[in-house]
Design a protein around this motif. Structure first.
Motif, PDB file in Angstrom:
ATOM      1  N   SER A 129      -7.241  10.501  -4.060  1.00 41.50           N
ATOM      2  CA  SER A 129      -7.627   9.428  -3.142  1.00 41.50           C
ATOM      3  C   SER A 129      -6.441   8.524  -2.842  1.00 41.50           C
ATOM      4  O   SER A 129      -5.463   8.487  -3.597  1.00 41.50           O
ATOM      5  CB  SER A 129      -8.764   8.602  -3.742  1.00 41.50           C
ATOM      6  OG  SER A 129      -8.303   7.891  -4.876  1.00 41.50           O
ATOM      7  N   ALA A 130      -6.563   7.772  -1.755  1.00 34.52           N
ATOM      8  CA  ALA A 130      -5.539   6.787  -1.424  1.00 34.52           C
ATOM      9  C   ALA A 130      -5.460   5.715  -2.500  1.00 34.52           C
ATOM     10  O   ALA A 130      -4.374   5.232  -2.834  1.00 34.52           O
ATOM     11  CB  ALA A 130      -5.838   6.156  -0.061  1.00 34.52           C
ATOM     12  N   ALA A 131      -6.606   5.347  -3.052  1.00 33.46           N
ATOM     13  CA  ALA A 131      -6.633   4.328  -4.105  1.00 33.46           C
ATOM     14  C   ALA A 131      -5.818   4.764  -5.313  1.00 33.46           C
ATOM     15  O   ALA A 131      -5.048   3.976  -5.888  1.00 33.46           O
ATOM     16  CB  ALA A 131      -8.071   4.038  -4.510  1.00 33.46           C
ATOM     17  N   GLU A 132      -5.949   6.026  -5.700  1.00 39.73           N
ATOM     18  CA  GLU A 132      -5.175   6.539  -6.830  1.00 39.73           C
ATOM     19  C   GLU A 132      -3.691   6.584  -6.489  1.00 39.73           C
ATOM     20  O   GLU A 132      -2.829   6.280  -7.330  1.00 39.73           O
ATOM     21  CB  GLU A 132      -5.657   7.941  -7.191  1.00 39.73           C
ATOM     22  CG  GLU A 132      -4.885   8.579  -8.348  1.00 39.73           C
ATOM     23  CD  GLU A 132      -5.275  10.024  -8.609  1.00 39.73           C
ATOM     24  OE1 GLU A 132      -4.516  10.715  -9.325  1.00 39.73           O
ATOM     25  OE2 GLU A 132      -6.330  10.466  -8.099  1.00 39.73           O
ATOM     26  N   ALA A 133      -3.374   6.915  -5.241  1.00 43.44           N
ATOM     27  CA  ALA A 133      -1.978   7.075  -4.844  1.00 43.44           C
ATOM     28  C   ALA A 133      -1.204   5.766  -4.887  1.00 43.44           C
ATOM     29  O   ALA A 133      -0.001   5.761  -5.133  1.00 43.44           O
ATOM     30  CB  ALA A 133      -1.907   7.674  -3.445  1.00 43.44           C
ATOM     31  N   VAL A 134      -1.873   4.635  -4.650  1.00 45.43           N
ATOM     32  CA  VAL A 134      -1.173   3.341  -4.587  1.00 45.43           C
ATOM     33  C   VAL A 134      -1.468   2.458  -5.788  1.00 45.43           C
ATOM     34  O   VAL A 134      -1.050   1.298  -5.818  1.00 45.43           O
ATOM     35  CB  VAL A 134      -1.548   2.586  -3.289  1.00 45.43           C
ATOM     36  CG1 VAL A 134      -1.266   3.437  -2.065  1.00 45.43           C
ATOM     37  CG2 VAL A 134      -3.008   2.131  -3.311  1.00 45.43           C
ATOM     38  N   ALA A 135      -2.140   2.999  -6.783  1.00 48.56           N
ATOM     39  CA  ALA A 135      -2.606   2.181  -7.905  1.00 48.56           C
ATOM     40  C   ALA A 135      -1.481   1.509  -8.686  1.00 48.56           C
ATOM     41  O   ALA A 135      -1.690   0.466  -9.313  1.00 48.56           O
ATOM     42  CB  ALA A 135      -3.465   3.026  -8.846  1.00 48.56           C
ATOM     43  N   ASP A 136      -0.264   2.082  -8.668  1.00 51.14           N
ATOM     44  CA  ASP A 136       0.825   1.511  -9.462  1.00 51.14           C
ATOM     45  C   ASP A 136       1.754   0.619  -8.648  1.00 51.14           C
ATOM     46  O   ASP A 136       2.811   0.217  -9.134  1.00 51.14           O
ATOM     47  CB  ASP A 136       1.632   2.625 -10.135  1.00 51.14           C
ATOM     48  CG  ASP A 136       2.224   3.614  -9.132  1.00 51.14           C
ATOM     49  OD1 ASP A 136       1.794   3.612  -7.962  1.00 51.14           O
ATOM     50  OD2 ASP A 136       3.111   4.390  -9.533  1.00 51.14           O
ATOM     51  N   ILE A 137       1.392   0.283  -7.404  1.00 45.83           N
ATOM     52  CA  ILE A 137       2.213  -0.644  -6.616  1.00 45.83           C
ATOM     53  C   ILE A 137       1.999  -2.057  -7.145  1.00 45.83           C
ATOM     54  O   ILE A 137       0.877  -2.567  -7.129  1.00 45.83           O
ATOM     55  CB  ILE A 137       1.858  -0.567  -5.117  1.00 45.83           C
ATOM     56  CG1 ILE A 137       2.214   0.813  -4.561  1.00 45.83           C
ATOM     57  CG2 ILE A 137       2.593  -1.662  -4.332  1.00 45.83           C
ATOM     58  CD1 ILE A 137       1.914   0.985  -3.085  1.00 45.83           C
ATOM     59  N   PRO A 138       3.054  -2.719  -7.629  1.00 41.24           N
ATOM     60  CA  PRO A 138       2.896  -4.049  -8.229  1.00 41.24           C
ATOM     61  C   PRO A 138       3.134  -5.173  -7.228  1.00 41.24           C
ATOM     62  O   PRO A 138       3.619  -4.948  -6.108  1.00 41.24           O
ATOM     63  CB  PRO A 138       3.987  -4.054  -9.301  1.00 41.24           C
ATOM     64  CG  PRO A 138       5.099  -3.265  -8.669  1.00 41.24           C
ATOM     65  CD  PRO A 138       4.424  -2.201  -7.818  1.00 41.24           C
TER      66      PRO A 138
END
Length: 254
Positions: free
Chosen positions: A7-16
């Protein structure tokens, strides 16, 4: 080698908070809307954005901009984005405006490991001489201005030194992509997407059509998978959701 995430949510989860990212697209064409919305949903802020423009209407980067999540923009076009202009003039947003061709080459150079290059674009203007307002103080004054850049003469022609751009992340949208991250862009969406993808240390691509490795003719690949770390397959309704910025019609004579 399988770079597909669920998912897109998983793909960007580590953007701080405070991350920098390059974003593809030109106007409303080729904008990674699903990934931008996913970044918005994480709640991160203080972001530094490198993109041709900062969204239009209620789509693209305008989603993050309107929420006050963007601290700095490096781009070449404000256009009709009234909220972008308001935040810039009010001193809420730092903006580095640069020539469009210079922006594209700075992204490409950064992606190729080239630290800087000389270009004639901007010589004799504030682009080279410095003094462009990066941030206003909210009362009409300038609190941060662009610095003077190095210039040099080659064969009787003056050039200005421009730095390559690299970012923590890159968000792009492609028409087709395979599990290895090889991407194909459609028409004008090819303008800034490949360059933004090259500049990101971690590049995330949303693709309208996900195919298996080998289904894309190598001669048709616009961006090789070495530049892409994560691939998100769009749902059919997301793939066809493409807005029109300005619709012009005329009566058809009988």
């Amino acid at each position: 080698m399988d770079k597909v995430v669920t998912s897109a949510a998983e793909a960007v989860a580590d953007i701080p908070d405070g991350a920098s990212f390059a974003v593809g697209g030109f106007g409303l064409s080729g904008v990674p809307n699903a990934l931008i919305q996913a970044v918005f949903d994480t709640g991160v802020g203080g972001l530094g954005v490198v993109s041709n423009n900062c969204g239009a209407m209620d789509s693209g980067l305008a989603v993050l901009l309107s929420a006050g999540r963007i601290a700095r923009v490096t781009g070449s076009y404000i256009g009709a984005n009234k909220e972008f202009a308001r935040q810039y003039l009010a001193g809420e947003l730092e903006v580095e405006l640069i020539p469009q061709g210079t922006l594209s080459e700075r992204l490409r150079a950064g992606g190729c490991g080239i630290p800087a290059f000389f270009t004639p674009a901007g010589v004799g203007t504030q682009v080279a001489d410095g003094g462009l307002p990066w941030r206003y103080d909210g009362t009409g004054g300038v609190s941060v201005a662009s610095p003077r850049k190095e210039t040099r003469v080659f064969d009787g022609v003056e050039y200005v030194l421009e730095r390559g751009i690299t970012t923590d992340f890159a968000l792009v949208r492609a028409a087709r992509g395979d599990r290895h991250g090889n991407l194909v862009f459609n028409k004008s969406s090819r303008n800034f997407n490949p360059l933004a993808a090259m500049a990101g240390r971690i590049t995330i691509a949303e693709v309208e059509e996900l195919v298996e490795p080998g289904e894309i003719d190598p001669d048709q690949v616009h961006l090789p998978g070495i530049f892409v770390q994560r691939v998100v397959a769009l749902a059919p309704e997301q793939a066809v959701d493409k807005k029109i910025e300005k619709r012009t019609t005329r009566e058809v004579s009988a």
